[in-house]
Scaffold this active site. Structure first.
Site, PDB file in Angstrom:
ATOM      1  N   LYS A 273       4.251   9.208   9.170  1.00  8.57           N
ATOM      2  CA  LYS A 273       4.220   8.556  10.513  1.00  8.57           C
ATOM      3  C   LYS A 273       5.268   9.371  11.569  1.00  8.57           C
ATOM      4  O   LYS A 273       4.979  10.463  11.880  1.00  8.57           O
ATOM      5  CB  LYS A 273       4.609   7.131  10.483  1.00  8.57           C
ATOM      6  CG  LYS A 273       3.470   6.323   9.394  1.00  8.57           C
ATOM      7  CD  LYS A 273       2.399   5.975   9.683  1.00  8.57           C
ATOM      8  CE  LYS A 273       1.599   5.231   8.678  1.00  8.57           C
ATOM      9  NZ  LYS A 273       0.177   5.176   8.645  1.00  8.57           N
TER      10      LYS A 273
ATOM     11  N   TYR B 286       0.958  -1.119  -0.144  1.00  9.11           N
ATOM     12  CA  TYR B 286      -0.063   0.187  -0.107  1.00  9.11           C
ATOM     13  C   TYR B 286       0.988   1.455   0.018  1.00  9.11           C
ATOM     14  O   TYR B 286       1.645   1.464   0.753  1.00  9.11           O
ATOM     15  CB  TYR B 286      -0.997   0.178   1.314  1.00  9.11           C
ATOM     16  CG  TYR B 286      -1.778   1.196   1.329  1.00  9.11           C
ATOM     17  CD1 TYR B 286      -2.930   1.394   0.698  1.00  9.11           C
ATOM     18  CD2 TYR B 286      -1.560   2.152   2.411  1.00  9.11           C
ATOM     19  CE1 TYR B 286      -3.667   2.345   0.632  1.00  9.11           C
ATOM     20  CE2 TYR B 286      -2.320   3.003   2.447  1.00  9.11           C
ATOM     21  CZ  TYR B 286      -3.518   3.399   1.596  1.00  9.11           C
ATOM     22  OH  TYR B 286      -4.349   4.484   2.164  1.00  9.11           O
TER      23      TYR B 286
ATOM     24  N   ASP C  77       9.377   2.800  -0.107  1.00 11.29           N
ATOM     25  CA  ASP C  77       8.343   3.425   0.771  1.00 11.29           C
ATOM     26  C   ASP C  77       8.477   2.855   2.220  1.00 11.29           C
ATOM     27  O   ASP C  77       8.112   1.732   2.727  1.00 11.29           O
ATOM     28  CB  ASP C  77       6.956   2.937   0.380  1.00 11.29           C
ATOM     29  CG  ASP C  77       5.825   3.431   1.050  1.00 11.29           C
ATOM     30  OD1 ASP C  77       5.966   4.149   2.176  1.00 11.29           O
ATOM     31  OD2 ASP C  77       4.727   3.428   0.700  1.00 11.29           O
TER      32      ASP C  77
HETATM   33  N1  HOZ Z   1      -4.976   1.692   6.982  1.00 10.32           N
HETATM   34  C1  HOZ Z   1      -4.448   2.713   7.423  1.00 10.32           C
HETATM   35  C2  HOZ Z   1      -2.925   2.361   8.291  1.00 10.32           C
HETATM   36  N2  HOZ Z   1      -2.050   1.397   7.483  1.00 10.32           N
HETATM   37  C3  HOZ Z   1      -5.251   3.419   8.597  1.00 10.32           C
HETATM   38  C4  HOZ Z   1      -5.043   4.614   8.829  1.00 10.32           C
HETATM   39  C5  HOZ Z   1      -6.092   5.400   9.816  1.00 10.32           C
HETATM   40  O1  HOZ Z   1      -7.322   4.842   9.906  1.00 10.32           O
HETATM   41  O2  HOZ Z   1      -5.857   6.393  10.559  1.00 10.32           O
END
Ligand code: HOZ
Length: 429
Positions: free
Chosen positions: A267, A144, A239
């Site tokens: 992050k 992703y 990434d």
């Molecule tokens: N799928 C996102 C993390 N890999 C979620 C992010 C979120 O909901 O804050």
């Protein structure tokens, strides 16, 4: 536990926000039940609006390496808040931020700040295309890279959680230049290279995939990608939105000893505020405007508040020599406890872990790529998730997300988690 206030908030939220949430995984849809509305967080704990306390392992999906709300980040934010929230003009903080990232991650010679991982990856691919004058790029199934159209093809994370890894709304034209290879399978990459000779601008990969659960690449695979990219003049993009500053000071590239041409971050570099960045080789980065012709911009990019929180986090990382040893020790302790539980219960579910990123897969087969991750019993994970929640342990509401440990998790927290894990598993299997 009583979740009545969260339930009320969720009903209210659904009236005004699609699905009641601003990011799909948060809705608990894949595990069932009502998402918790969070009131506050401190250290390893979060507190919901019903007053329930949880030891939690999401850490805002990665940023909270030191737990929630550490003093040094609050202090940095408070000091800078008084000076102004945004100028849309350069500040010294941006230089300090760029400098510290280039010091900690040697492959990054120049870096540009953006506001999220999504912006970072989409900008990195654009600059790679501009630099190489080629259009196509390769990504890997289950990885992703944020939600830009051309990445939402066989993507992981929320998309995968809801079984729509390729999203409606992505046009065929948008998808046409995205080629998808299999994670940890170099032959699948070689075939694409052969079929698309001199057409591929970039290969983008999560060196530690964190969006189909945690699935590390093998060192050999990354080394082969590096070689292929050198041979074909392709820009190799790591990434590291999740793994950057998470698994080592220098990220996954330090752990593996493989240098990409460009890296994307997010992050942790925001210390909990919205920050992303992409950086790497000077010659590639200098094709960006205003030096070169590749356009990329943002009013809130390098925002002073976000920079102050991120800088505080990175300075803390830089100055704490044994930080990653501590994280490793805690993470290993938890892993061993969970594995011991599985042994006692005669189950051999797979636990993948790299440093403080880990994932307990509800499958007994080795998980090394998308297809093996898909063998997980997601229904059982949903049951496990709720049992853990009832015991005061807050995990990701999806089998295909990572579990993060922070320096704030104490041995007592970990012991409680191990006990809860044993009891929860016993109740559901
Ligand atoms: N799928 C996102 C993390 N890999 C979620 C992010 C979120 O909901 O804050």
């Amino acid at each position: 536990m009583n979740y009545s206030k969260s339930e009320k908030f969720f009903e209210e939220a659904k009236k005004y926000i699609p699905g009641g949430v601003n990011s799909p995984v948060r809705a608990f849809k894949s595990v069932g039940g009502t998402p918790l509305f969070i009131e506050s967080g401190k250290g390893s704990r979060i507190y919901d609006v019903d007053g329930n306390e949880y030891i939690e392992y999401i850490g805002s999906w990665g940023p909270h390496l030191f737990g929630h709300n550490p003093e040094f980040i609050i202090n940095a934010l408070t000091a800078n808040l008084k000076k102004g929230t945004s100028f849309g003009a350069p500040t010294e903080l941006e230089i300090k931020m760029a400098k510290i990232i280039t010091e900690l991650v040697p492959s990054v010679e120049k870096i540009r700040m953006v506001n999220s991982g999504t912006e970072a990856t989409m900008s990195a691919v654009r600059v790679a295309r501009g630099f190489t004058n080629r259009n196509k790029f390769i990504k890997f199934e289950g990885c992703y890279h944020g939600h830009a159209d051309y990445f939402l093809i066989k993507a992981g994370s929320g998309a995968l959680t809801f079984g729509v890894p390729t999203s409606p709304g992505v046009t065929a034209a948008n998808a046409a230049d995205t080629l998808v290879a299999d994670y940890n399978d170099i032959d699948s990459v070689k075939s694409l290279l052969q079929e698309n000779k001199n057409e591929i601008a970039a290969i983008i990969i999560e060196p530690i995939a964190g969006n189909m659960g945690v699935v590390p690449a093998t060192k050999e695979f990354l080394l082969e990608l590096r070689t292929l990219c050198n041979e074909e003049n392709i820009v190799l993009i790591f990434d590291e939105v999740m793994s950057g500053f998470r698994v080592a000071k220098g990220g996954a590239q330090e752990v593996y000893g493989v240098q990409p041409d460009l890296t994307t971050f997010g992050k942790i570099i925001g210390g909990g505020l919205p920050v992303g960045a992409f950086g790497g080789r000077k010659d590639i980065m200098d094709t960006l405007a205003p030096v070169g012709p590749v356009y990329q911009a943002g009013t809130l990019s390098g925002n002073p508040l976000a920079m102050s929180a991120g800088l505080a986090a990175l300075t803390h990382i830089k100055e704490n020599e044994n930080l990653y040893d501590i994280l490793e020790e805690k993470s290993k302790y938890l892993e061993e406890g969970l594995k011991e539980n599985l042994k006692k219960l005669n189950k051999s579910f797979v636990m993948n872990r790299v440093g403080s990123m880990s994932c307990l897969f509800f499958t007994e087969e080795n998980v090394a790529d998308f297809n093996s991750a898909m063998k997980s019993n997601t229904e059982l994970y949903g049951k496990y998730f709720h049992k853990m929640l009832d015991k005061g342990i807050y995990l990701a509401p999806s089998q295909f997300e990572a579990m993060f440990i922070s320096t704030a998790h104490t041995t007592e927290d970990l012991d409680k988690t191990i006990k809860a894990n044993y009891d929860a598993l016993k109740e559901i299997i």
